[in-house]
Design a protein around this motif. Structure first.
Motif, PDB file in Angstrom:
ATOM      1  N   PRO A  67      32.729  17.863  34.937  1.00 12.46           N
ATOM      2  CA  PRO A  67      32.739  17.326  33.560  1.00 12.46           C
ATOM      3  C   PRO A  67      34.003  17.678  32.790  1.00 12.46           C
ATOM      4  O   PRO A  67      34.518  16.844  32.020  1.00 12.46           O
ATOM      5  N   THR A  68      34.511  18.879  32.987  1.00  8.46           N
ATOM      6  CA  THR A  68      35.748  19.262  32.301  1.00  8.46           C
ATOM      7  C   THR A  68      36.909  18.392  32.747  1.00  8.46           C
ATOM      8  O   THR A  68      37.718  17.917  31.911  1.00  8.46           O
ATOM      9  N   ILE A  69      37.015  18.151  34.059  1.00 10.62           N
ATOM     10  CA  ILE A  69      38.090  17.308  34.583  1.00 10.62           C
ATOM     11  C   ILE A  69      37.955  15.877  34.048  1.00 10.62           C
ATOM     12  O   ILE A  69      38.945  15.233  33.639  1.00 10.62           O
ATOM     13  N   VAL A  70      36.723  15.354  34.015  1.00 15.95           N
ATOM     14  CA  VAL A  70      36.496  13.990  33.529  1.00 15.95           C
ATOM     15  C   VAL A  70      36.901  13.870  32.065  1.00 15.95           C
ATOM     16  O   VAL A  70      37.576  12.900  31.656  1.00 15.95           O
ATOM     17  N   VAL A  71      36.493  14.836  31.254  1.00 14.60           N
ATOM     18  CA  VAL A  71      36.834  14.806  29.825  1.00 14.60           C
ATOM     19  C   VAL A  71      38.343  14.909  29.635  1.00 14.60           C
ATOM     20  O   VAL A  71      38.934  14.168  28.810  1.00 14.60           O
ATOM     21  N   LEU A  72      39.012  15.769  30.378  1.00 16.78           N
ATOM     22  CA  LEU A  72      40.468  15.901  30.246  1.00 16.78           C
ATOM     23  C   LEU A  72      41.175  14.617  30.674  1.00 16.78           C
ATOM     24  O   LEU A  72      42.131  14.157  30.009  1.00 16.78           O
ATOM     25  N   ILE A  73      40.723  14.056  31.810  1.00 18.74           N
ATOM     26  CA  ILE A  73      41.351  12.816  32.285  1.00 18.74           C
ATOM     27  C   ILE A  73      41.164  11.702  31.251  1.00 18.74           C
ATOM     28  O   ILE A  73      42.101  10.933  30.941  1.00 18.74           O
ATOM     29  N   THR A  74      39.966  11.618  30.671  1.00 18.06           N
ATOM     30  CA  THR A  74      39.694  10.579  29.669  1.00 18.06           C
ATOM     31  C   THR A  74      40.554  10.793  28.431  1.00 18.06           C
ATOM     32  O   THR A  74      41.162   9.840  27.887  1.00 18.06           O
ATOM     33  N   ALA A  75      40.608  12.027  27.976  1.00 15.42           N
ATOM     34  CA  ALA A  75      41.384  12.315  26.759  1.00 15.42           C
ATOM     35  C   ALA A  75      42.855  12.030  26.976  1.00 15.42           C
ATOM     36  O   ALA A  75      43.521  11.388  26.127  1.00 15.42           O
ATOM     37  N   ILE A  76      43.417  12.478  28.108  1.00 12.91           N
ATOM     38  CA  ILE A  76      44.838  12.240  28.377  1.00 12.91           C
ATOM     39  C   ILE A  76      45.098  10.745  28.548  1.00 12.91           C
ATOM     40  O   ILE A  76      46.118  10.206  28.070  1.00 12.91           O
ATOM     41  N   GLY A  77      44.185  10.042  29.234  1.00 11.97           N
ATOM     42  CA  GLY A  77      44.377   8.601  29.437  1.00 11.97           C
ATOM     43  C   GLY A  77      44.371   7.835  28.126  1.00 11.97           C
ATOM     44  O   GLY A  77      45.192   6.930  27.922  1.00 11.97           O
ATOM     45  N   ILE A  78      43.420   8.154  27.251  1.00  8.52           N
ATOM     46  CA  ILE A  78      43.376   7.476  25.966  1.00  8.52           C
ATOM     47  C   ILE A  78      44.628   7.793  25.158  1.00  8.52           C
ATOM     48  O   ILE A  78      45.188   6.922  24.457  1.00  8.52           O
ATOM     49  N   TYR A  79      45.101   9.029  25.241  1.00  9.24           N
ATOM     50  CA  TYR A  79      46.300   9.413  24.501  1.00  9.24           C
ATOM     51  C   TYR A  79      47.528   8.653  25.005  1.00  9.24           C
ATOM     52  O   TYR A  79      48.383   8.209  24.216  1.00  9.24           O
ATOM     53  N   LEU A  80      47.619   8.482  26.346  1.00  6.67           N
ATOM     54  CA  LEU A  80      48.794   7.835  26.921  1.00  6.67           C
ATOM     55  C   LEU A  80      48.727   6.314  26.830  1.00  6.67           C
ATOM     56  O   LEU A  80      49.746   5.651  26.593  1.00  6.67           O
ATOM     57  N   THR A  81      47.516   5.768  27.039  1.00 11.21           N
ATOM     58  CA  THR A  81      47.415   4.312  27.180  1.00 11.21           C
ATOM     59  C   THR A  81      46.688   3.630  26.051  1.00 11.21           C
ATOM     60  O   THR A  81      46.744   2.396  25.938  1.00 11.21           O
ATOM     61  N   GLU A  82      45.955   4.387  25.259  1.00 12.07           N
ATOM     62  CA  GLU A  82      45.139   3.840  24.187  1.00 12.07           C
ATOM     63  C   GLU A  82      44.107   2.852  24.713  1.00 12.07           C
ATOM     64  O   GLU A  82      43.708   1.915  24.010  1.00 12.07           O
ATOM     65  N   GLU A  83      43.692   3.059  25.968  1.00 15.14           N
ATOM     66  CA  GLU A  83      42.669   2.216  26.576  1.00 15.14           C
ATOM     67  C   GLU A  83      41.291   2.822  26.283  1.00 15.14           C
ATOM     68  O   GLU A  83      40.899   3.826  26.849  1.00 15.14           O
ATOM     69  N   GLN A 117      40.992   0.982  37.349  1.00 12.60           N
ATOM     70  CA  GLN A 117      41.334   0.768  35.943  1.00 12.60           C
ATOM     71  C   GLN A 117      42.771   0.267  35.828  1.00 12.60           C
ATOM     72  O   GLN A 117      43.654   0.675  36.579  1.00 12.60           O
ATOM     73  N   THR A 118      43.003  -0.644  34.872  1.00 16.99           N
ATOM     74  CA  THR A 118      44.349  -1.176  34.632  1.00 16.99           C
ATOM     75  C   THR A 118      44.719  -0.955  33.168  1.00 16.99           C
ATOM     76  O   THR A 118      43.860  -0.698  32.320  1.00 16.99           O
ATOM     77  N   CYS A 119      46.000  -1.120  32.909  1.00 15.01           N
ATOM     78  CA  CYS A 119      46.501  -0.930  31.544  1.00 15.01           C
ATOM     79  C   CYS A 119      47.457  -2.074  31.229  1.00 15.01           C
ATOM     80  O   CYS A 119      48.562  -2.152  31.794  1.00 15.01           O
ATOM     81  N   GLY A 120      47.010  -2.977  30.333  1.00 14.95           N
ATOM     82  CA  GLY A 120      47.857  -4.109  29.999  1.00 14.95           C
ATOM     83  C   GLY A 120      49.016  -3.743  29.102  1.00 14.95           C
ATOM     84  O   GLY A 120      50.056  -4.416  29.098  1.00 14.95           O
ATOM     85  N   LYS A 121      48.876  -2.697  28.302  1.00 18.28           N
ATOM     86  CA  LYS A 121      49.925  -2.304  27.368  1.00 18.28           C
ATOM     87  C   LYS A 121      50.984  -1.409  27.988  1.00 18.28           C
ATOM     88  O   LYS A 121      52.006  -1.143  27.374  1.00 18.28           O
ATOM     89  N   CYS A 122      50.661  -0.867  29.217  1.00 15.31           N
ATOM     90  CA  CYS A 122      51.570   0.107  29.814  1.00 15.31           C
ATOM     91  C   CYS A 122      52.743  -0.619  30.460  1.00 15.31           C
ATOM     92  O   CYS A 122      52.608  -1.731  30.996  1.00 15.31           O
ATOM     93  N   THR A 123      53.917   0.041  30.421  1.00 11.24           N
ATOM     94  CA  THR A 123      55.107  -0.495  31.062  1.00 11.24           C
ATOM     95  C   THR A 123      55.576   0.472  32.141  1.00 11.24           C
ATOM     96  O   THR A 123      55.345   1.692  32.058  1.00 11.24           O
ATOM     97  N   GLY A 124      56.212  -0.018  33.178  1.00 11.59           N
ATOM     98  CA  GLY A 124      56.715   0.818  34.257  1.00 11.59           C
ATOM     99  C   GLY A 124      55.563   1.367  35.103  1.00 11.59           C
ATOM    100  O   GLY A 124      54.521   0.725  35.262  1.00 11.59           O
ATOM    101  N   ALA A 125      55.791   2.554  35.636  1.00  9.33           N
ATOM    102  CA  ALA A 125      54.811   3.180  36.542  1.00  9.33           C
ATOM    103  C   ALA A 125      54.092   4.336  35.873  1.00  9.33           C
ATOM    104  O   ALA A 125      53.549   5.215  36.545  1.00  9.33           O
ATOM    105  N   THR A 126      54.049   4.341  34.535  1.00 14.45           N
ATOM    106  CA  THR A 126      53.441   5.463  33.824  1.00 14.45           C
ATOM    107  C   THR A 126      51.951   5.561  34.125  1.00 14.45           C
ATOM    108  O   THR A 126      51.417   6.640  34.417  1.00 14.45           O
ATOM    109  N   PHE A 127      51.246   4.417  34.056  1.00 14.79           N
ATOM    110  CA  PHE A 127      49.803   4.454  34.272  1.00 14.79           C
ATOM    111  C   PHE A 127      49.464   4.820  35.724  1.00 14.79           C
ATOM    112  O   PHE A 127      48.525   5.587  35.981  1.00 14.79           O
ATOM    113  N   GLU A 128      50.235   4.279  36.703  1.00 16.10           N
ATOM    114  CA  GLU A 128      49.979   4.617  38.115  1.00 16.10           C
ATOM    115  C   GLU A 128      50.217   6.111  38.372  1.00 16.10           C
ATOM    116  O   GLU A 128      49.493   6.741  39.145  1.00 16.10           O
ATOM    117  N   LEU A 129      51.264   6.647  37.713  1.00 11.18           N
ATOM    118  CA  LEU A 129      51.519   8.081  37.859  1.00 11.18           C
ATOM    119  C   LEU A 129      50.376   8.899  37.287  1.00 11.18           C
ATOM    120  O   LEU A 129      49.928   9.897  37.888  1.00 11.18           O
TER     121      LEU A 129
END
Length: 511
Positions: A66-82, A140-152
């Motif tokens: 659960p800690t890993i899931v919450v961190l991944i979600t929080a970081i993903g929303i921060y980076l991608t706003e998805e 999961q995909t990110c339409g707003k992301c540019t380059g390889a940021t989301f894949e990284l």
């Protein structure tokens, strides 16, 4: 007959209830040995232990995923706003909760070697469901992301999840493979449908990491299984040794009790055994000497002499058995007094002179002069010397010689040595003749056989005096028996001997 024998201390009660326990122990030991000798791979018992370790690890690390899931979600929303990552987070946490319910149920129930496979399948099913959740994250995909940021970001998150899953499910076989195989399939399909270099690289890295971690978990699991097996084998062997020691101690205790009861019985039966023999000896002697009148038939007189001689022989055997029994039972008490060892030896020589002369045997005496008295039981020492002399006369051939020596030992004690030139005893038979009822091959062939108790009685009496008995013999070279009393029993200290002084023993010869 006397009835004074104790029934509380001498009675030996055999515990027959032990038989079924010994059979159960034998079956357990036999099963353990067969398992240790023929077992290959990981047994059901080890699988059960490893599954219990997995359950304990899952409970302790319940908050890791659960800690890993919450961190991944929080970081993903921060980076991608998805915001869609929130739905995935709920899905992942729900699936993890299902896995924890299975873990709690397994912890509350008894996992046995019979149902361990069923519980393994349940845990693997829960891991597959969790793997579907991670596959959903990989898609999961990110339409707003540019380059390889989301894949990284995705690749890093999946690698972290893969590492945490590997650590928390190490003891569950194929857990890593079942968890991340859906993710690998999802990444492979995504790379085929959308051949972007970043996606392909992420799929390759995840696949390589999965293969490496599967190999490492397999090796670590095998090592853990070997450690558990070694511990189990050690515990089984320790248990087997403890059972064997317990059985050995019980057998030894019962044997000692039985031997002690036998010795106490014989020691307490001395009066009952001797009384009828004394009557037989007395009446047969009266009849053979014709005290009450002549016997008209000479054959009857010969029979009475045979009865008396046989009764005397039987009484001597009974006396030897009773003496040894009293010693073993601890009822042989010494009546100690000041006695001279040389005088006892001379008296005993006089007792066997008649038998020695009948066989034309010469008895020579060599004793040191001025020997002080010793503190000992005169009757017991007389029995020692007489037994040794009787043996020497018995086994010395016609016209042979017996040498009796008495003197000081190197440690300040006193000794009596009786040496004959008889047939001797083979060296390998010396321990036999020193054991109770033991007789050498020469004694067995001899016409004058006894009980084989003379030398054991000699050893026991000398041990009571803190002394020592030494028997030296070689085949066809004769035998020497040495009875030694310690220095502390000598009532006068040995005077200092200068180099110019010489001991001149008194010598006597009896033909």
């Amino acid at each position: 007959m006397s009835t004074g024998v104790s029934t509380s201390t001498d009675k030996i009660i055999v515990d027959k209830s032990r038989s079924h326990r010994n059979k159960a122990v034998s079956r357990a030991v036999r099963a353990t040995r067969e398992r240790l000798q023929t077992a290959t791979g990981i047994s059901a018992g080890l699988e059960r232990e490893m599954l219990q370790l997995h359950i304990a690890s899952a409970v302790q690390s319940a908050l890791a995923i659960p800690t890993i899931v919450v961190l991944i979600t929080a970081i993903g929303i921060y980076l991608t706003e998805e915001i869609g990552l929130m739905a995935w987070s709920v899905l992942a946490l729900s699936v993890h909760a299902i896995g924890m319910v299975v873990t709690r149920r397994a912890r509350g129930k008894d996992v046995t070697a019979e149902n361990v496979r069923r519980w393994q399948r349940r845990f693997l099913a829960a891991q597959v469901v969790m793997g579907i959740a991670w596959a959903a994250f990989a898609l999961q995909t990110c339409g707003k992301c540019t380059g390889a940021t989301f894949e990284l970001y995705q690749g890093t998150a999946l690698l972290v999840a893969l590492a945490v899953t590997t650590i928390t499910t190490l003891m569950l076989r194929h857990a890593v493979l079942y968890t991340f195989m859906p993710t690998v399939l999802a990444l492979a399909g995504s790379a085929l449908l959308r051949p972007v270099p970043a996606t392909m690289a992420m799929a390759a890295i995840i696949c390589a990491a999965l293969v490496f971690l599967i190999f490492m978990t397999h090796r670590l699991r095998q090592t853990s299984a070997q450690l558990l097996s070694s511990q189990s084998e050690k515990d089984d062997l320790i248990a087997e040794l403890e059972v064997a020691k317990s059985m050995s101690d019980e057998a030894r205790r019962r044997a000692e009790e039985a031997n002690l009861a036998k010795s106490r019985f014989l020691a307490s039966m001395s009066h009952e055994l001797r009384t009828p023999l004394n009557a037989i000896l007395g009446f047969s002697e009266v009849m053979s000497t014709e005290v009450l009148g002549p016997l008209n038939n000479p054959v009857y007189k010969e029979y009475t002499s045979d009865i008396h001689r046989s009764g005397q022989h039987l009484l001597n055997l009974i006396n030897e058995i009773l003496d040894l029994s009293r010693i073993e039972a601890g009822k042989y008490d010494l009546s100690e007094d000041s006695v001279h060892l040389v005088d006892i030896a001379e008296d005993c020589i006089g007792m066997v002179q008649l038998r020695a002369r009948a066989k034309n045997i010469t008895i020579s005496e060599q004793v040191e002069g001025g020997m002080p008295a010793v503190w000992a039981d005169e009757k017991a020492l007389r029995q020692v010397v007489l037994n040794l002399l009787s043996n020497a006369v018995k086994f010395t051939p016609q016209g042979g010689e017996i040498v009796v020596k008495a003197g000081w030992t190197a440690g300040g004690g006193q000794y009596v040595s009786i040496k004959d030139n008889g047939p001797g005893i083979p060296e390998d038979e010396i321990p036999v003749v020193l054991s109770a009822f033991g007789q050498g091959s020469i004694a067995i062939k001899s016409a004058e056989q006894g009980t084989g108790l003379g030398l054991p009685i000699v050893q026991a009496i000398l041990a009571k005096h803190n002394g020592e008995f030494i028997l030296k013999s070689k085949l066809r070279e004769g035998t020497e028996a040495i009875a030694i009393l310690p220095a502390k029993r000598v009532l006068q200290s040995l005077p200092a001997v200068t180099e110019t002084q010489a001991v001149s023993p008194r010598r006597k010869s009896f033909a």
